[in-house]
Design an enzyme around this catalytic site. Structure first.
Site, PDB file in Angstrom:
ATOM      1  N   ASP A 114      -2.891   4.669  -2.559  1.00 18.91           N
ATOM      2  CA  ASP A 114      -3.887   5.359  -1.757  1.00 18.91           C
ATOM      3  C   ASP A 114      -4.295   6.677  -2.432  1.00 18.91           C
ATOM      4  O   ASP A 114      -3.423   7.440  -2.870  1.00 18.91           O
ATOM      5  CB  ASP A 114      -3.263   5.653  -0.381  1.00 18.91           C
TER       6      ASP A 114
ATOM      7  N   ASP B 132       0.866  -1.176   0.000  1.00 18.68           N
ATOM      8  CA  ASP B 132       0.000   0.000   0.000  1.00 18.68           C
ATOM      9  C   ASP B 132       0.906   1.231   0.000  1.00 18.68           C
ATOM     10  O   ASP B 132       1.739   1.378   0.897  1.00 18.68           O
ATOM     11  CB  ASP B 132      -0.852  -0.046   1.282  1.00 18.68           C
TER      12      ASP B 132
ATOM     13  N   GLU C 248      -6.570   3.759  -5.825  1.00 17.11           N
ATOM     14  CA  GLU C 248      -7.795   4.120  -5.109  1.00 17.11           C
ATOM     15  C   GLU C 248      -8.234   5.495  -5.576  1.00 17.11           C
ATOM     16  O   GLU C 248      -7.451   6.453  -5.518  1.00 17.11           O
ATOM     17  CB  GLU C 248      -7.552   4.125  -3.596  1.00 17.11           C
TER      18      GLU C 248
ATOM     19  N   HIS D  48     -10.755  -1.773   4.685  1.00 17.29           N
ATOM     20  CA  HIS D  48     -10.547  -1.255   6.046  1.00 17.29           C
ATOM     21  C   HIS D  48     -11.259   0.076   6.280  1.00 17.29           C
ATOM     22  O   HIS D  48     -11.210   0.591   7.391  1.00 17.29           O
ATOM     23  CB  HIS D  48      -9.048  -1.096   6.288  1.00 17.29           C
ATOM     24  N   ASP D  49     -11.875   0.637   5.242  1.00 19.72           N
ATOM     25  CA  ASP D  49     -12.599   1.907   5.377  1.00 19.72           C
ATOM     26  C   ASP D  49     -14.112   1.733   5.382  1.00 19.72           C
ATOM     27  O   ASP D  49     -14.844   2.700   5.627  1.00 19.72           O
ATOM     28  CB  ASP D  49     -12.260   2.845   4.209  1.00 19.72           C
TER      29      ASP D  49
HETATM   30  O1  TEU Z   1      -9.007   6.366   1.944  1.00 21.78           O
HETATM   31  C1  TEU Z   1      -9.500   7.410   1.175  1.00 21.78           C
HETATM   32  C2  TEU Z   1     -10.962   7.658   1.121  1.00 21.78           C
HETATM   33  O2  TEU Z   1     -11.349   8.415   0.304  1.00 21.78           O
HETATM   34  C3  TEU Z   1     -11.966   7.107   2.050  1.00 21.78           C
HETATM   35  O3  TEU Z   1     -12.268   5.791   1.864  1.00 21.78           O
HETATM   36  C4  TEU Z   1     -11.666   7.526   3.464  1.00 21.78           C
HETATM   37  O4  TEU Z   1     -10.833   6.659   4.113  1.00 21.78           O
HETATM   38  C5  TEU Z   1     -12.838   7.641   4.367  1.00 21.78           C
HETATM   39  O5  TEU Z   1     -13.678   6.581   4.255  1.00 21.78           O
HETATM   40  C6  TEU Z   1     -13.459   8.993   4.222  1.00 21.78           C
HETATM   41  O6  TEU Z   1     -14.687   8.991   4.820  1.00 21.78           O
HETATM   42  C7  TEU Z   1      -7.632   6.160   2.010  1.00 21.78           C
HETATM   43  C8  TEU Z   1      -7.325   5.041   2.984  1.00 21.78           C
HETATM   44  O7  TEU Z   1      -7.893   3.852   2.501  1.00 21.78           O
HETATM   45  C9  TEU Z   1      -7.805   5.436   4.334  1.00 21.78           C
HETATM   46  O8  TEU Z   1      -7.662   4.412   5.267  1.00 21.78           O
HETATM   47  C10 TEU Z   1      -7.042   6.659   4.754  1.00 21.78           C
HETATM   48  O9  TEU Z   1      -7.539   7.152   5.964  1.00 21.78           O
HETATM   49  C11 TEU Z   1      -7.094   7.773   3.719  1.00 21.78           C
HETATM   50  O10 TEU Z   1      -6.914   7.319   2.390  1.00 21.78           O
HETATM   51  C12 TEU Z   1      -5.989   8.754   3.976  1.00 21.78           C
HETATM   52  O11 TEU Z   1      -4.765   8.148   3.706  1.00 21.78           O
END
Ligand code: TEU
Length: 512
Positions: free
Chosen positions: A190, A101, A233, A305-306
């Site tokens: 990311d 990542d 992403e 994980h989000d």
């Molecule tokens: O996530 C980016 C993102 O746009 C979203 O999924 C966010 O995590 C969140 O759900 C907004 O409500 C990426 C990573 O996957 C996330 O874990 C990080 O916190 C974020 O970037 C910042 O690096």
């Protein structure tokens, strides 16, 4: 479409490990690299081809590793660089590839660059726009010592890197070459859609004018001539943008993570809930199947994980937990694209049902409550829903110490029990992955959605030469009788024509 032997990721299934909650090896309550190494049999048994490892780098500790303070190291809480090398070797010995990542949009404010390389970041005398940070508040933070503000799309401790500076790109591409040359097989980038920002006219989620040139340069300088898998992403990505990014002829990335299908149950913000309509969900996936049918490639995912747990969000985590987790897996894995399995999804893990603020750890959730958000919103939508420890054995098995986060109130049968049970959620995931590897129609077949307006039945075909796969899935708690002919060889599911609650079936027919 001609199957390609070079693009190995088209036939692959990826498993995401979020290391903090996977397996602890030293009793400190936090999962670590030696823990992952200890559980590789689980991945091999499942049959996955790639492990995507969420960040294990040294970090500021604000966003669970997505705030890096060193791009080339391993945080002591997760182990050492030698442990990561051992993981790469252990995976490769099992024929599994490793995807790292890479968080290149921002660093931690603890990264040495933030103090030493001022020009790497967006410093201004005054905010250059009215952008709001995704974790709440203004995206511009004032540094009293400097008398200036800097841009942070996420938390204030996550300053954004200015990709318009050639030295920034050079430094980041150096990092990628470091890991590439260490033996990793791919990268998950990311929020890569956020590089190439247009501060004057854009929005934090808008695609800036320099995104494609930056990705093309990244490809030239890091990826070209190397057999790597890449996924970017991209919150807010449209299918048209995804086609540009994943068009092999343009040489940018192999695929993207889109967010449309995980936004259909949300309102103006991620915390607003609207009831999900199955017709919209399946039509959305079908539109992406269509849009990337000739050019480009899809990623397929329900969770990460989000996101809250898929079975709680799209299925039924009560009496129909096993059936709905199984059916959600079946419909997703029978689409065309590269499926991503998020740890615990293969066990049908539901949301933990946290009830107290003290249960939560995630910076986004804590900031949301500080800004007036409710516990009910957290229980539905918090990222901590996906971040609870895996249950390896009936007694637990994640740690001998005190886990950094609780397990919640809805334990599922452990991995050990599910691996031995032919009717478990795990068994269906294993069967789906094996089917993808054995049946070219799963990888390459043309997709056609049937009965798009049906609110309970999810049915579609995949056609590849003389072979046609038919998928019928009951996405409801009531029995139903699909109107289509189900003659053929039953590949998955139990024989019959009616579908019980959340039951699904995959049928194969061959035309002469
Ligand atoms: O996530 C980016 C993102 O746009 C979203 O999924 C966010 O995590 C969140 O759900 C907004 O409500 C990426 C990573 O996957 C996330 O874990 C990080 O916190 C974020 O970037 C910042 O690096």
């Amino acid at each position: 479409m001609t199957p390609s032997t070079q693009q190995w990721w088209r036939t692959a299934v990826v498993y995401q490990v979020w290391p903090r909650s996977f397996q602890d090896s030293d009793g400190d309550g936090v999962g670590d690299l030696r823990g992952v190494l200890r559980r590789l049999d689980h991945l091999a048994d499942l049959g996955v081809d790639v492990l995507w490892l969420s960040p294990v780098y040294p970090s500021g500790g604000v966003d669970a590793g997505y705030d890096l303070s060193d791009y080339r190291g391993v945080d002591p809480i997760f182990g050492t660089l030698a442990d990561l090398d051992a993981l790469i070797a252990g995976l490769h010995a099992r024929g599994i590839r490793l995807m790292l990542d890479m968080v290149l949009n921002h660093t931690s404010d603890q990264h040495p660059w933030f103090a030493a390389r001022r020009e790497f970041y967006y410093w201004r005398d005054e905010p250059a726009n009215d952008w709001q940070a995704l974790f709440g508040g203004s995206a511009w933070q004032r540094d009293p010592a400097r008398g200036q503000v800097y841009l942070h799309t996420f938390a204030p401790q996550q300053p954004d890197l200015d990709w318009e500076q050639p030295q920034v790109r050079a430094a980041l591409f150096d990092v990628l070459r470091f890991w590439r040359d260490r033996g990793v097989d791919g990268f998950r980038f990311d929020v890569i859609s956020m590089v190439g920002k247009d501060l004057a006219h854009g929005t934090p989620l808008g695609f800036g004018p320099t995104l494609h040139p930056h990705l093309a340069q990244l490809h030239r300088e890091v990826l070209a001539g190397h057999d790597l898998m890449t996924v970017g992403e991209m919150p807010g990505v449209s299918v048209e943008q995804a086609r540009l990014v994943s068009d092999p002829a343009r040489a940018e990335l192999d695929m993207v993570f889109g967010f449309e299908h995980v936004s259909l149950d949300r309102g103006a913000t991620k915390w607003d809930h609207v009831p999900l309509r199955l017709s919209l969900l399946k039509q959305n996936l079908a539109r992406w199947q269509q849009g990337l049918a000739e050019v480009g490639w899809n990623s397929l995912y329900w969770g990460n994980h989000d996101q809250p747990r898929a079975v709680s969000r799209f299925g039924n985590d009560g009496v129909h937990r096993v059936a709905s987790a199984t059916t959600l897996a079946t419909v997703l894995h029978l689409h065309r694209g590269t499926p991503f399995v998020y740890q615990g999804e293969e066990l049908g893990m539901p949301n933990p049902g946290f009830t107290a603020l003290s249960d939560y750890r995630d910076v986004e959730s804590l900031r949301h409550v500080a800004a007036g958000g409710t516990l009910a919103e957290l229980a539905r939508t918090s990222r901590d829903n996906a971040r609870t420890p895996l249950r390896w054995e009936p007694a637990g098995g994640f740690t001998t110490g005190t886990p950094w986060i609780g397990s919640g109130h809805h334990p599922v049968p452990s991995a050990a029990e599910q691996r031995a049970d032919p009717d478990s959620v795990f068994a269906r995931y294993r069967a789906l992955i094996a089917l993808r590897h054995a049946e070219p129609a799963v990888v390459h077949g043309d997709f056609a959605l049937l009965l798009p307006d049906e609110e309970r039945l999810w049915a579609f075909t995949r056609t590849y030469g003389a072979v046609q796969l038919l998928v019928v899935a009951n996405c409801s708690a009531e029995p139903l009788e699909p109107p289509m002919d189900q003659a053929g060889e039953l590949l998955l599911g139990v024989p019959g024509t009616a579908l019980g609650p959340w039951e699904s079936r995959v049928i194969k027919r061959t035309h002469g």
